[in-house]
Design a protein around this motif. Structure first.
Motif, short mmCIF file in Angstrom:
data_model
loop_
_atom_site.label_atom_id
_atom_site.label_comp_id
_atom_site.label_asym_id
_atom_site.label_seq_id
_atom_site.Cartn_x
_atom_site.Cartn_y
_atom_site.Cartn_z
N ASN A 85 0.81 -1.21 0.00
CA ASN A 85 0.00 0.00 0.00
C ASN A 85 0.85 1.27 0.00
O ASN A 85 0.66 2.17 0.83
CB ASN A 85 -0.95 0.01 1.20
N ILE A 86 1.78 1.31 -0.95
CA ILE A 86 2.58 2.53 -1.11
C ILE A 86 1.68 3.65 -1.59
O ILE A 86 0.91 3.49 -2.54
CB ILE A 86 3.72 2.30 -2.11
N ASN A 87 1.77 4.78 -0.94
CA ASN A 87 0.98 5.94 -1.31
C ASN A 87 1.66 6.73 -2.41
O ASN A 87 1.07 7.03 -3.45
CB ASN A 87 0.76 6.83 -0.09
N ALA A 88 2.92 7.04 -2.20
CA ALA A 88 3.65 7.84 -3.18
C ALA A 88 5.15 7.63 -2.98
O ALA A 88 5.59 7.12 -1.95
CB ALA A 88 3.31 9.32 -3.05
N MET A 89 5.89 8.02 -3.99
CA MET A 89 7.36 7.95 -3.93
C MET A 89 7.90 9.30 -4.39
O MET A 89 7.23 10.01 -5.16
CB MET A 89 7.89 6.85 -4.84
N GLY A 90 9.10 9.61 -3.96
CA GLY A 90 9.65 10.89 -4.38
C GLY A 90 11.15 10.98 -4.18
O GLY A 90 11.77 10.10 -3.60
N TRP A 91 11.68 12.06 -4.72
CA TRP A 91 13.09 12.40 -4.55
C TRP A 91 13.19 13.82 -4.01
O TRP A 91 12.49 14.73 -4.49
CB TRP A 91 13.85 12.30 -5.87
N TYR A 92 14.07 13.99 -3.05
CA TYR A 92 14.36 15.29 -2.48
C TYR A 92 15.87 15.50 -2.57
O TYR A 92 16.63 14.56 -2.81
CB TYR A 92 13.93 15.35 -1.01
N ARG A 93 16.28 16.74 -2.40
CA ARG A 93 17.72 17.01 -2.38
C ARG A 93 18.03 18.11 -1.38
O ARG A 93 17.17 18.95 -1.05
CB ARG A 93 18.23 17.40 -3.77
N GLN A 94 19.27 18.09 -0.91
CA GLN A 94 19.71 19.10 0.03
C GLN A 94 21.13 19.52 -0.31
O GLN A 94 22.06 18.69 -0.28
CB GLN A 94 19.66 18.58 1.47
N ALA A 95 21.28 20.78 -0.67
CA ALA A 95 22.59 21.34 -0.96
C ALA A 95 23.18 21.92 0.32
O ALA A 95 22.43 22.26 1.25
CB ALA A 95 22.45 22.42 -2.03
N PRO A 96 24.49 22.07 0.39
CA PRO A 96 25.12 22.63 1.59
C PRO A 96 24.53 23.99 1.96
O PRO A 96 24.42 24.87 1.11
CB PRO A 96 26.59 22.73 1.20
N ILE A 111 9.68 6.90 0.28
CA ILE A 111 8.53 6.04 -0.02
C ILE A 111 7.54 6.18 1.12
O ILE A 111 7.91 5.99 2.28
CB ILE A 111 8.94 4.57 -0.21
N GLN A 112 6.32 6.51 0.76
CA GLN A 112 5.28 6.73 1.77
C GLN A 112 4.37 5.51 1.87
O GLN A 112 3.76 5.13 0.87
CB GLN A 112 4.47 7.97 1.41
N ASP A 113 4.29 4.97 3.06
CA ASP A 113 3.39 3.85 3.34
C ASP A 113 2.04 4.43 3.68
O ASP A 113 1.88 5.06 4.73
CB ASP A 113 3.96 3.02 4.49
N GLY A 114 1.06 4.23 2.80
CA GLY A 114 -0.25 4.85 2.98
C GLY A 114 -1.10 4.23 4.06
O GLY A 114 -2.01 4.89 4.58
N ILE A 115 -0.84 3.00 4.41
CA ILE A 115 -1.66 2.33 5.43
C ILE A 115 -1.12 2.61 6.82
O ILE A 115 -1.89 2.96 7.73
CB ILE A 115 -1.70 0.82 5.18
N ASN A 116 0.16 2.47 7.00
CA ASN A 116 0.77 2.66 8.31
C ASN A 116 1.20 4.10 8.56
O ASN A 116 1.70 4.41 9.65
CB ASN A 116 1.98 1.74 8.47
N ASP A 117 1.01 4.96 7.57
CA ASP A 117 1.36 6.38 7.70
C ASP A 117 2.82 6.55 8.13
O ASP A 117 3.12 7.27 9.09
CB ASP A 117 0.42 7.07 8.70
N VAL A 118 3.69 5.86 7.41
CA VAL A 118 5.12 5.92 7.71
C VAL A 118 5.86 6.41 6.46
O VAL A 118 5.55 5.98 5.35
CB VAL A 118 5.66 4.53 8.12
N ASP A 119 6.80 7.29 6.66
CA ASP A 119 7.67 7.75 5.58
C ASP A 119 9.03 7.08 5.72
O ASP A 119 9.68 7.19 6.77
CB ASP A 119 7.85 9.27 5.63
#
Length: 117
Positions: free
Chosen positions: A30-41, A97-105
């Motif tokens: 039950n994956i809700n969504a997936m994504g990519w983030y980035r962080q520069a210095p 990856i967002q778990d839509g059932i357990n509300d865990v990222d």
């Protein structure tokens, strides 16, 4: 405990391409969504790209037309194809990856992308 394993980062010249991959260590139901983030210095973590279970995508304005997010629902894997890379794309990239059932990222450990001018 689910872990996300990222790969594909590295050093590339401006104008080059890289493909990032992120795979879950075990099946996430039950994956809700997936994504990519980035962080520069010295900067806050920012959204790069996002994809829902249905395949709808969303991109940061700075990467539109250059980056493409995709997913393999069977293998619980998300990809980020990065073309026409610029020095300002240099950052640590994290998958989500967002778990839509357990509300865990679930977050990956981060992979460094460095674009030289």
């Amino acid at each position: 405990q689910v872990q996300l394993v990222e790969s594909g980062g590295g050093l590339v010249q401006a104008g080059g391409s890289l493909r990032l991959s992120c795979a879950a260590s075990e099946t996430i139901y039950n994956i809700n969504a997936m994504g990519w983030y980035r962080q520069a210095p010295g900067k806050q973590r920012e959204l790069v790209a996002h994809i829902t279970t249905g395949g709808s995508t969303n991109y940061a304005d700075s990467v539109k037309g250059r980056f493409t997010i995709s997913r393999d629902n069977v293998k619980n894997t998300v990809f980020l194809q990065m073309n026409s890379l610029k020095p300002e794309d240099t950052a640590v990239y994290y998958c989500l990856i967002q778990d839509g059932i357990n509300d865990v990222d679930y977050w990956g450990q981060g992979t460094q992308v460095t674009v030289s001018s």
